[in-house]
Structures are given as structure tokens and as C-alpha cells.
Design a protein around this motif. Structure first.
Motif, PDB file in Angstrom:
ATOM      1  N   THR A   1       0.843  -1.197   0.000  1.00 37.11           N
ATOM      2  CA  THR A   1       0.000   0.000   0.000  1.00 37.11           C
ATOM      3  C   THR A   1       0.881   1.251   0.000  1.00 37.11           C
TER       4      THR A   1
ATOM      5  N   LEU B   1       2.549   1.933  -3.330  1.00 33.07           N
ATOM      6  CA  LEU B   1       1.667   2.663  -4.255  1.00 33.07           C
ATOM      7  C   LEU B   1       1.602   4.147  -3.891  1.00 33.07           C
TER       8      LEU B   1
ATOM      9  N   SER C   1      -9.754  -4.962  -8.158  1.00 29.45           N
ATOM     10  CA  SER C   1      -8.454  -5.114  -7.508  1.00 29.45           C
ATOM     11  C   SER C   1      -8.637  -5.008  -6.001  1.00 29.45           C
ATOM     12  N   PHE C   2      -7.522  -5.169  -5.305  1.00 32.75           N
ATOM     13  CA  PHE C   2      -7.483  -4.920  -3.869  1.00 32.75           C
ATOM     14  C   PHE C   2      -7.682  -3.428  -3.615  1.00 32.75           C
TER      15      PHE C   2
ATOM     16  N   THR D   1      -5.210  -0.218  -4.356  1.00 33.62           N
ATOM     17  CA  THR D   1      -4.950   0.294  -5.707  1.00 33.62           C
ATOM     18  C   THR D   1      -5.603   1.665  -5.878  1.00 33.62           C
TER      19      THR D   1
ATOM     20  N   VAL E   1      -3.040  -3.087 -12.814  1.00 34.50           N
ATOM     21  CA  VAL E   1      -2.737  -4.106 -11.793  1.00 34.50           C
ATOM     22  C   VAL E   1      -2.494  -5.424 -12.518  1.00 34.50           C
TER      23      VAL E   1
ATOM     24  N   ALA F   1       1.847  -6.004  -6.949  1.00 36.27           N
ATOM     25  CA  ALA F   1       1.804  -6.614  -5.612  1.00 36.27           C
ATOM     26  C   ALA F   1       1.605  -8.131  -5.680  1.00 36.27           C
ATOM     27  N   GLN F   2       0.883  -8.600  -6.713  1.00 38.83           N
ATOM     28  CA  GLN F   2       0.620 -10.043  -6.834  1.00 38.83           C
ATOM     29  C   GLN F   2       1.490 -10.689  -7.913  1.00 38.83           C
TER      30      GLN F   2
ATOM     31  N   PHE G   1       3.405  -8.750   1.796  1.00 37.11           N
ATOM     32  CA  PHE G   1       2.395  -9.289   2.715  1.00 37.11           C
ATOM     33  C   PHE G   1       2.569 -10.808   2.745  1.00 37.11           C
TER      34      PHE G   1
ATOM     35  N   LYS H   1       1.538 -13.103  -0.169  1.00 35.20           N
ATOM     36  CA  LYS H   1       2.032 -12.892  -1.535  1.00 35.20           C
ATOM     37  C   LYS H   1       3.087 -13.959  -1.849  1.00 35.20           C
TER      38      LYS H   1
ATOM     39  N   GLY I   1       5.539  -5.432   4.449  1.00 39.09           N
ATOM     40  CA  GLY I   1       6.708  -4.962   3.706  1.00 39.09           C
ATOM     41  C   GLY I   1       6.311  -4.715   2.267  1.00 39.09           C
TER      42      GLY I   1
ATOM     43  N   TYR J   1     -12.452 -10.225  -5.861  1.00 39.44           N
ATOM     44  CA  TYR J   1     -12.915  -9.445  -4.726  1.00 39.44           C
ATOM     45  C   TYR J   1     -14.414  -9.327  -4.851  1.00 39.44           C
TER      46      TYR J   1
HETATM   47  C1  LIG Z   1      -1.644  -6.964  -1.524  1.00 37.34           C
HETATM   48  C2  LIG Z   1      -1.945  -5.926  -2.515  1.00 37.34           C
HETATM   49  C3  LIG Z   1      -1.681  -4.562  -2.278  1.00 37.34           C
HETATM   50  C4  LIG Z   1      -1.266  -4.014  -0.946  1.00 37.34           C
HETATM   51  O1  LIG Z   1      -0.192  -4.606  -0.363  1.00 37.34           O
HETATM   52  P1  LIG Z   1      -0.021  -4.568   1.254  1.00 37.34           P
HETATM   53  O2  LIG Z   1       1.385  -5.024   1.427  1.00 37.34           O
HETATM   54  O3  LIG Z   1      -1.025  -5.479   1.828  1.00 37.34           O
HETATM   55  O4  LIG Z   1      -0.209  -3.159   1.699  1.00 37.34           O
HETATM   56  C5  LIG Z   1      -1.922  -3.668  -3.309  1.00 37.34           C
HETATM   57  N1  LIG Z   1      -2.413  -4.063  -4.487  1.00 37.34           N
HETATM   58  C6  LIG Z   1      -2.698  -5.354  -4.741  1.00 37.34           C
HETATM   59  C7  LIG Z   1      -3.221  -5.725  -6.082  1.00 37.34           C
HETATM   60  C8  LIG Z   1      -2.490  -6.319  -3.765  1.00 37.34           C
HETATM   61  O5  LIG Z   1      -2.815  -7.598  -4.016  1.00 37.34           O
END
Ligand SMILES: *Cc1c(COP(=O)(O)O)cnc(C)c1O
Length: 401
Positions: free
Chosen positions: A73, A76, A97-98, A101, A143, A171-172, A195, A198, A206, A343
Motif C-alpha cells: 500500500t 503505491l 483489484s485490492f 490500488t 494491476v 503486488a501479486q 504481505f 504474496k 513490507g 474481490y
Molecule cells: C496486496 C496488494 C496490495 C497491498 O499490499 P499490502 O502489502 O497489503 O499493503 C496492493 N495491491 C494489490 C493488487 C495487492 O494484491
């Protein structure tokens, strides 16, 4: 050699969505030595462990620079700050997305502008981007969802043409590839999360930002530590977005294993495809274009994840589309089979974004995905027998409800 277990075992064994203990068991000694090293040094914030991790991850991600930060997070947020996104600006992104984003855009007072996804890959559809560009648009934030990269070539082309910045939410997607190029190395900045769930997970929060641009790297580095040009001399208004040495030390033990773990996830994905193809369910896969007709189709149909040509999918999640999703999920959970919806509410329909004014039905491919997708266990240590358990249970749900 895989032994077929007795049928009663396949029927009854629990299958977690993710089993971090199984991974830890294989690297325990190295992790404990790394943690001891940090504790002996008593150097906990940034420092040599973080610098070494940054070098190693930059090389892995084919990027010139990598800057460790406190979470995905914050990666970003700091990336958007580094390109000066501010109140009144618009950033084009995906609603599927999560939360972070879009949350990171809104936290800077900027406006997330959502465009619909490609229903095959769940990633932002570049064909929808140009119509959303205004004179306030500053950046595009694709993403790489579930571990497969978005269509970076047309996205970069649009960005060049309109002089926009591109921030990859990777992130993924650590190690994921598009035309042989790694996630985080194509856009101006790439954002990663460590996270624990991941593919490369820390023992807490982190994250990391990649870039090939030296000025942006310097800016991100300043911003993660109060904008310091040097200690106590703030050139920008930054914050505390620093990565801990303990997390870096753990991640440095794990990184050399990542390609092996990715191969395990890819093998498990192949196994699901084979096991589902052997069932009587109607299974649609990559080769057919998946119509969004699951809702209306009378059959018990499943759609396997699509992998586009010239990609390396790293399967952070193995996400199928299915009918009667809520009932299927309840059925699996009752049988102690882990599954999850990533989601359930697309970002344009989140309560906190009501004032952006997107009505339901506005972004149909994202809304359809939110209603139909289900993630199944895919972690590398999953056994074939556990995958059989998952597939049997799904067959039972549809055939003997
Ligand atoms: C996990 C995730 C994040 C955020 O990461 P954190 O380390 O949990 O803050 C952002 N974007 C996407 C697509 C994610 O899957």
C-alpha cells in the motif's frame, strides 16, 4: 511419483487455502540464522540488510533500482507521491483489484477513474483507457491481477501518446513476465507487496518500489524517510515508509527459492486443469474465448483461468469462474476446503467511493467477475491428493447437490 491415496482420504482431508507453515518448515534453519544475524547487529531500520535486499530484488525484477518500503500500500502511495499526483488529478485504474490500488490515489486527494476489465484475464482492458483520459489525467495504474501481467505494450503506447506516467501495481506479480520482461520493469514505477500471503512474503508488512529512472529512485528514497535529502534536512514532505531489517533478512532467505515455488504453483495449476478436464463438468479453458454467459447458462460450467500467449503467470491466485458461487463456497468451507473471493465488491461500488458517482451496472465485466470468481488453493506445497479433494468436492456440489 504420486501415489493415489485411498478414496476416503480424498473425501475427508482438510485443504487450507494457504499453508505458510509448510513453507517455513523447509527453510527454518536459514530463517533463524538470518533473524539472529539482525538481532546480533541490533540494526533494525533500513541499513545493510535492506540495501542488500534492494539489490537482489532489483536484479530479479530486471529493474535498475529497487527501494524497500513498509507495505505494498505504501509502495503505491509513495510511487504516486514521487510523480507528484495531487488534489484534482486523475489516475486511470481498474475497479477489480485490492482496495489499496484506488485507496492510494484517493488518499492524495486525486480521483481514481475506473475503466472496465478484460473478462478473460481480469486485468484492465487497454481498449477502454483512451476514452477516460481528460486534461487532468496524470497516470495509468494497471494491476497485474492474480499473477498475470496486464497488456503493457498498448498501455505504454497510450501513455507515451498522452504523456502520462505508468505505475504498475505488481503486488501479486513478482517474477511475472510479459514478452520476456518482468513485472515492475516496464512502467515508470513498479509496486510490490511482501504481505505474508504474496508469493514472496515477509513475516509482517513490507513492500518495494522498482524503477529504471534514477531521479524517480532518488525521489522515492527521500519520500520513504521524511523527504530527507540528508538526515534532518527535508527536501520533500515524505513520511515513514521504511522497511525493517528483520523483514529484509527473511526475504533474502526466501528470494532464492522463489522460482522453485513459482514452478510448484504452475504445476499445481496444470494439475487442476487436468483434473477438472477429467470430470463430467463442462469446463472451459484458455483456448475458447469465455463468454460472460455463466449466469444464463443452464449447465454446471466452470471457467479455468486464461493465460495469454507470451506471459509467465506466477499464480499468486488460481481463480476460476463458477455458477452458484456463494453456495459452492459455503459447501467447500463446510468440508474444510479453503477458498476465497477476490474481490466481492468492485472498487467503483465501495461505499467510500459513492461520491465518484459510478452506478451499479456501469462496469459490467468487473461486476460480473466480482459475482463469479472463486480462488482455490494453489500454494506450492499443495499435494495432488489435496487437489483431488478440491476437485471431487466441486464435482459433488454440482452433481449431487
Ligand atoms: C496486496 C496488494 C496490495 C497491498 O499490499 P499490502 O502489502 O497489503 O499493503 C496492493 N495491491 C494489490 C493488487 C495487492 O494484491
Amino acid at each position: 511419483m504420486i501415489h493415489t491415496p485411498p478414496a476416503d482420504k480424498i473425501e475427508t482431508q482438510p485443504v487450507p487455502l494457504l499453508d505458510l507453515k509448510a513453507q517455513y518448515a523447509t527453510i527454518r534453519d536459514d530463517i533463524q540464522a538470518a533473524i539472529d544475524r539482525v538481532i546480533e547487529a541490533q540494526y533494525f531500520i533500513l541499513g545493510p540488510e535492506v540495501a542488500a535486499l534492494e539489490e537482489e530484488v532489483a536484479a530479479y525484477c530486471q529493474s535498475r533500482f529497487a527501494i524497500g518500503v513498509s507495505s505494498g500500500t505504501d509502495a503505491l502511495l509513495v510511487a504516486l507521491m514521487a510523480i507528484d499526483v495531487k488534489a484534482g488529478d486523475e489516475v486511470i485504474t481498474t475497479p477489480y483489484s485490492f482496495f489499496a490500488t484506488a485507496g492510494s490515489i484517493a488518499r492524495l486527494g486525486a480521483k481514481p477513474v475506473f475503466v472496465d476489465i478484460d473478462p478473460l484475464t481480469f486485468n484492465i482492458d487497454p481498449a477502454n483507457i483512451e476514452a477516460a483520459i481528460t486534461d487532468r489525467t496524470r497516470a495509468i495504474l494497471p494491476v497485474h491481477l492474480f499473477g498475470q501481467m496486464a497488456e503493457m505494450e498498448p498501455i505504454m503506447e497510450i501513455a507515451r501518446h498522452h504523456k502520462l506516467m505508468v505505475i504498475e501495481d505488481a503486488a501479486q506479480a513478482i517474477g511475472s513476465e510479459y514478452q520476456g520482461r518482468r513485472a515492475g520493469s516496464i512502467g515508470h514505477l513498479g509496486c510490490f507487496s511482501f504481505f505474508p500471503s504474496k508469493n514472496l512474503g515477509a513475516f509482517g508488512d513490507g513492500g518495494l518500489v522498482t524503477t529504471n529512472d534514477e531521479d524517480l529512485a532518488t525521489r522515492v528514497k527521500r519520500l520513504r524517510n521524511h523527504g530527507y535529502r540528508k538526515k534532518y534536512h527535508s527536501q520533500d514532505v515524505g513520511g515513514n515508509f521504511r522497511l525493517d531489517a528483520l523483514q529484509a533478512a527473511v526475504l533474502r532467505v526466501k528470494l532464492p527459492h522463489l522460482d522453485n515455488w513459482t514452478a510448484g504453483r504452475q504445476e499445481n495449476a496444470d494439475t487442476y486443469r487436468r483434473l477438472f478436464a477429467e470430470t463430467d463438468l463442462v469446463v472451459q479453458s484458455d483456448s475458447d474465448p469465455a463468454g460472460g454467459d455463466l449466469q444464463t447458462s443452464g449447465e454446471s460450467k466452470l471457467i479455468m483461468p486464461t493465460v495469454l500467449p507470451d506471459r509467465r503467470h506466477i499464480y499468486n491466485q488460481f481463480v476460476i469462474r463458477c455458477q452458484q458461487r456463494e453456495a459452492l463456497m459455503a459447501y467447500l468451507k463446510e468440508r474444510k476446503i479453503g477458498c476465497e473471493v477476490y474481490y466481492p465488491v468492485p472498487l467503483h461500488l465501495q461505499e467510500c467511493f459513492a461520491e465518484l458517482g459510478y452506478p451499479p451496472g456501469n462496469l459490467p465485466a468487473s461486476e460480473c467477475a466480482a459475482a463469479e470468481t472463486l480462488a482455490l488453493p494453489i500454494y506450492p506445497e499443495l499435494t495432488e491428493s489435496m487437489q483431488q479433494t478440491v476437485v471431487h468436492a466441486i464435482v459433488n456440489f454440482y452433481q449431487n447437490p
